[in-house]
Design an enzyme around this catalytic site. Structure first.
Site, PDB file in Angstrom:
ATOM      1  N   HIS A  87       0.849  -1.188   0.000  1.00 50.85           N
ATOM      2  CA  HIS A  87       0.000   0.000   0.000  1.00 50.85           C
ATOM      3  C   HIS A  87       0.885   1.239   0.000  1.00 50.85           C
ATOM      4  O   HIS A  87       1.813   1.352   0.805  1.00 50.85           O
ATOM      5  CB  HIS A  87      -0.910   0.022   1.227  1.00 50.85           C
ATOM      6  CG  HIS A  87      -1.846   1.191   1.261  1.00 50.85           C
ATOM      7  ND1 HIS A  87      -2.996   1.232   0.498  1.00 50.85           N
ATOM      8  CD2 HIS A  87      -1.787   2.372   1.928  1.00 50.85           C
ATOM      9  CE1 HIS A  87      -3.615   2.380   0.713  1.00 50.85           C
ATOM     10  NE2 HIS A  87      -2.904   3.088   1.574  1.00 50.85           N
ATOM     11  N   SER A  88       0.606   2.173  -0.899  1.00 49.70           N
ATOM     12  CA  SER A  88       1.355   3.433  -1.017  1.00 49.70           C
ATOM     13  C   SER A  88       2.839   3.106  -1.229  1.00 49.70           C
ATOM     14  O   SER A  88       3.181   2.442  -2.202  1.00 49.70           O
ATOM     15  CB  SER A  88       1.104   4.300   0.215  1.00 49.70           C
ATOM     16  OG  SER A  88       1.493   5.632  -0.011  1.00 49.70           O
ATOM     17  N   MET A  89       3.747   3.537  -0.336  1.00 48.12           N
ATOM     18  CA  MET A  89       5.153   3.205  -0.510  1.00 48.12           C
ATOM     19  C   MET A  89       5.350   1.705  -0.676  1.00 48.12           C
ATOM     20  O   MET A  89       6.215   1.250  -1.436  1.00 48.12           O
ATOM     21  CB  MET A  89       5.965   3.699   0.681  1.00 48.12           C
ATOM     22  CG  MET A  89       7.446   3.329   0.636  1.00 48.12           C
ATOM     23  SD  MET A  89       8.347   3.676   2.180  1.00 48.12           S
ATOM     24  CE  MET A  89       7.759   2.347   3.230  1.00 48.12           C
TER      25      MET A  89
END
Length: 249
Positions: A87-89
């Protein structure tokens, strides 16, 4: 047991689901997922250095160096059928690890699950200015929903989080994965309908990176929809995993 996993992987026939955290986050992001996802996969949250149980270790600020270390440390575990999720990074890390292993001719994931991050050919999301002071960074994180209220109520906890977040954001803004040719694996992408950092259109650009099929879900919520709408997200993820597990078996 590798430093990146808090518990040893069980040597059974299930697919392994390696889960990478967002900037500032740790393996606890995925606490409870094994119970929620059941026996279809073995959930393996990845604990990056410099946070939670590894808080005393130096953090990576270079994505390439982190990916090389992950590949070395997780090599034995990645030789089994697996999926990389982030998720995200964490999405950036998952993709970069798959790309690295493809370049080395090593076993690839059965699929990538990439959430709330722009495709690599787009500029990296900018959460805050590189020289932002602590108040500005906190304001940006609060605006995204990235800081739970309990942290705001405990300044000592918050002061421990901010250096981790800064180093993670530095890594995200540095050189990205090399190579742009599509990978020979399917990609499942997720976006938040009200995400003010990464738009669904930017997430949809991941379609260019798969030779074997791309699908995308836009779920209600902002950048941290997987926490805001955990039931919705995990129900959809379970359905997607069932498809991959069916193909695997």
């Amino acid at each position: 047991m590798t430093r990146y996993l808090q518990a040893a992987a069980v040597p059974d026939t299930r697919l392994r689901l390696f889960c990478f955290p967002y900037a500032g986050g740790g393996a606890s992001t995925y606490a409870g997922w094994q119970r929620r996802l059941g026996s279809r996969v073995q959930v393996l949250p990845v604990q990056l250095p410099g946070r939670e149980s590894r808080s005393g270790e130096p953090r990576f600020t270079d994505l390439g160096a982190l990916v090389r270390d992950l590949d070395r440390e997780l090599a034995d575990e990645l030789d089994f059928p697996h999926i990389l999720l982030g998720h995200s990074m964490g999405a950036l890390i998952a993709y970069a690890l798959a790309r690295h292993r493809a370049e080395l001719g090593e076993r690839l994931p059965e699929a990538l699950v990439l959430s709330a991050y722009r495709a690599p050919h787009l500029p990296a999301p900018e959460l805050a200015r590189p020289d932002a002071d602590d108040d500005e960074l906190v304001h940006s994180l609060v605006g995204l929903g990235g800081i739970p209220q309990i942290l705001l109520d405990h300044p000592d906890w918050l002061s421990a989080l901010l250096p981790v977040a800064r180093d993670d954001l530095l890594m995200c803004s540095g050189p990205g994965p090399s190579g742009k040719e599509p990978l020979p694996l399917p990609i499942q992408a997720y976006a938040g309908s009200d995400d003010n950092l990464v738009t669904p259109a930017e997430v949809a650009e991941w379609v260019e990176y798969s030779q074997c099929g791309f699908s995308m879900r836009t779920l209600p919520g902002g950048h941290f929809f997987l926490r805001e709408q955990e039931d919705v997200f995990l129900n959809d993820l379970a359905h997607s995993l069932d498809t991959v597990v069916g193909l695997y078996h």
